[in-house]
Design an enzyme around this catalytic site. Sequence first.
Site, PDB file in Angstrom:
ATOM      1  N   ILE A  21      69.026  49.831  28.528  1.00 25.94           N
ATOM      2  CA  ILE A  21      68.514  51.007  27.819  1.00 25.94           C
ATOM      3  C   ILE A  21      68.344  52.197  28.749  1.00 25.94           C
ATOM      4  CG2 ILE A  21      67.357  49.660  26.040  1.00 25.94           C
ATOM      5  CD1 ILE A  21      64.782  49.913  27.549  1.00 25.94           C
ATOM      6  N   GLY A  22      68.626  52.021  30.027  1.00 24.80           N
ATOM      7  CA  GLY A  22      68.536  53.132  30.969  1.00 24.80           C
ATOM      8  C   GLY A  22      68.913  52.668  32.357  1.00 24.80           C
ATOM      9  N   GLY A  77      68.482  53.917  36.509  1.00 27.92           N
ATOM     10  CA  GLY A  77      67.849  54.823  37.457  1.00 27.92           C
ATOM     11  C   GLY A  77      68.378  54.620  38.857  1.00 27.92           C
ATOM     12  N   GLY A  78      67.673  55.233  39.814  1.00 32.97           N
ATOM     13  CA  GLY A  78      68.122  55.162  41.193  1.00 32.97           C
ATOM     14  C   GLY A  78      68.024  53.776  41.798  1.00 32.97           C
ATOM     15  N   PHE A  79      67.087  52.957  41.314  1.00 38.69           N
ATOM     16  CA  PHE A  79      66.874  51.634  41.874  1.00 38.69           C
ATOM     17  C   PHE A  79      67.561  50.533  41.084  1.00 38.69           C
ATOM     18  CE2 PHE A  79      62.728  53.234  43.840  1.00 38.69           C
ATOM     19  CZ  PHE A  79      63.351  53.447  45.055  1.00 38.69           C
ATOM     20  N   VAL A 125      67.353  49.301  33.470  1.00 37.50           N
ATOM     21  CA  VAL A 125      66.252  48.838  32.628  1.00 37.50           C
ATOM     22  C   VAL A 125      66.861  48.181  31.396  1.00 37.50           C
ATOM     23  CG1 VAL A 125      64.214  49.479  31.315  1.00 37.50           C
ATOM     24  CG2 VAL A 125      64.748  50.682  33.446  1.00 37.50           C
ATOM     25  N   LYS A 163      62.808  46.095  34.180  1.00 40.34           N
ATOM     26  CA  LYS A 163      63.485  46.889  35.212  1.00 40.34           C
ATOM     27  C   LYS A 163      63.946  45.950  36.319  1.00 40.34           C
ATOM     28  CE  LYS A 163      62.831  50.788  38.353  1.00 40.34           C
ATOM     29  NZ  LYS A 163      61.856  51.794  38.851  1.00 40.34           N
ATOM     30  N   ASP A 219      58.878  61.959  39.658  1.00 38.76           N
ATOM     31  CA  ASP A 219      60.219  61.757  39.089  1.00 38.76           C
ATOM     32  C   ASP A 219      60.177  61.847  37.564  1.00 38.76           C
ATOM     33  OD1 ASP A 219      62.928  61.441  39.352  1.00 38.76           O
ATOM     34  OD2 ASP A 219      62.878  59.262  39.422  1.00 38.76           O
TER      35      ASP A 219
END
Length: 392
Positions: free
Chosen positions: A116-117, A119-121, A124, A139, A210
């Site tokens: 669903i998403g 990110g930088g790490f 998710v 996550k 962020d």
Amino acid sequence: MYAGFSSSTGEKVSSHYILGWSFSTDGEAPQLNHSRLPMAPISEKTSSPFRPSVIAIIASLCGVAAILFAVLFFRAAYMKRPRFEVLEDWELDCPHRFRYQDLHTATKGFINSEIIGVGGFGAVYRGRLPTNGNDVAVKKISTPNSSQGLRGFTAEIESLGRLRHKNLVNLQGWCKRNNDLLLRFNIVKGIAAGLLYLHEEWDKVVIHRDVKSSNVLIDAEMNGRLGDFGLARLYDHGTTSHTTKIVGTIGYLAPELTRTGHASTSSDVYAFGILLLEVACGRKPVETSDFILTDFVVESHQMGKILDAADPKLNSAFVIKEMEVVLGLGLLCSHPNPKTRPTMREVIRYLNWEDKLPVIDDLGSSDSLSRSNRFMGAVSIEMITSSIDAGR
């Protein structure tokens, strides 16, 4: 009639031999000449019915089987015990620790269709816990630099693990394995309430650092929740943050960060302002080198046609009053001068119609803002590359 021989043994193994016999069907049988009888064979020392070579093979197979069993036993015992027997301080203070298998099952094996998403790490995933059926967002940290990812993971656990607010993503638990993530008016109000809690209402001041659209999740009731606290920093009320490293996402970084690197609640407000403009306009903060979202909205505002900046996909199907306040508040929050930006408490009052949005007449020309934003972007890319390891 029948004649024959029989013998029996006791509890021990024995051997019986017929050395000679004398038999007659008519009268007495002749006497045996014992001197002519052969000698009985010497008894064997072993009572085993198997030859020594067979015994050796059986013993070897038994030894190999014993070794394999021992290996499997210790492997099973190792797999069942916790991977991190010595817990760090942050682990002792944090919520429930999930089994990796439970999270793997909840996300259907971390398949791409459940993402669903990103990110930088890491990504998710949407998930449903097999233990209680609760819907969760999982996550998964996945970064080439494991120490960098672990620092961000630790920061998120330390901050988010102790925060509780209806408009913040609540941390349900964590798992560590092999050193191995539609926004409109009501949703925007929810994110503002979450930031107010971080900045003013919790025991410490929490700078998110962020705030952006990809870090906003919505639940089944369309309530906005701010997540991803991997870059968050905490400090006491009445003091200032000592953070001087530039981290965050290009387009959401306040201009003053490129000069001082000093993050503050005001820099969170700036990012929230960019989020407001992104939600209202349906465009990214920086799409190309020639398109900066703030420039676009400022130009529309200065021409007296701020509603022209609204997302065309809405087909004007919005409440004009709400769109005007979101666009205007977005410009105010993303003002180049930190002292002009409102606090999140003031933002809440504007969104709740408790205060009237002030007239925004000192934004300057779009050309000057464009130069400022482009400078911000150019400097941030270089500085973030050099400071990202130390700052996260």
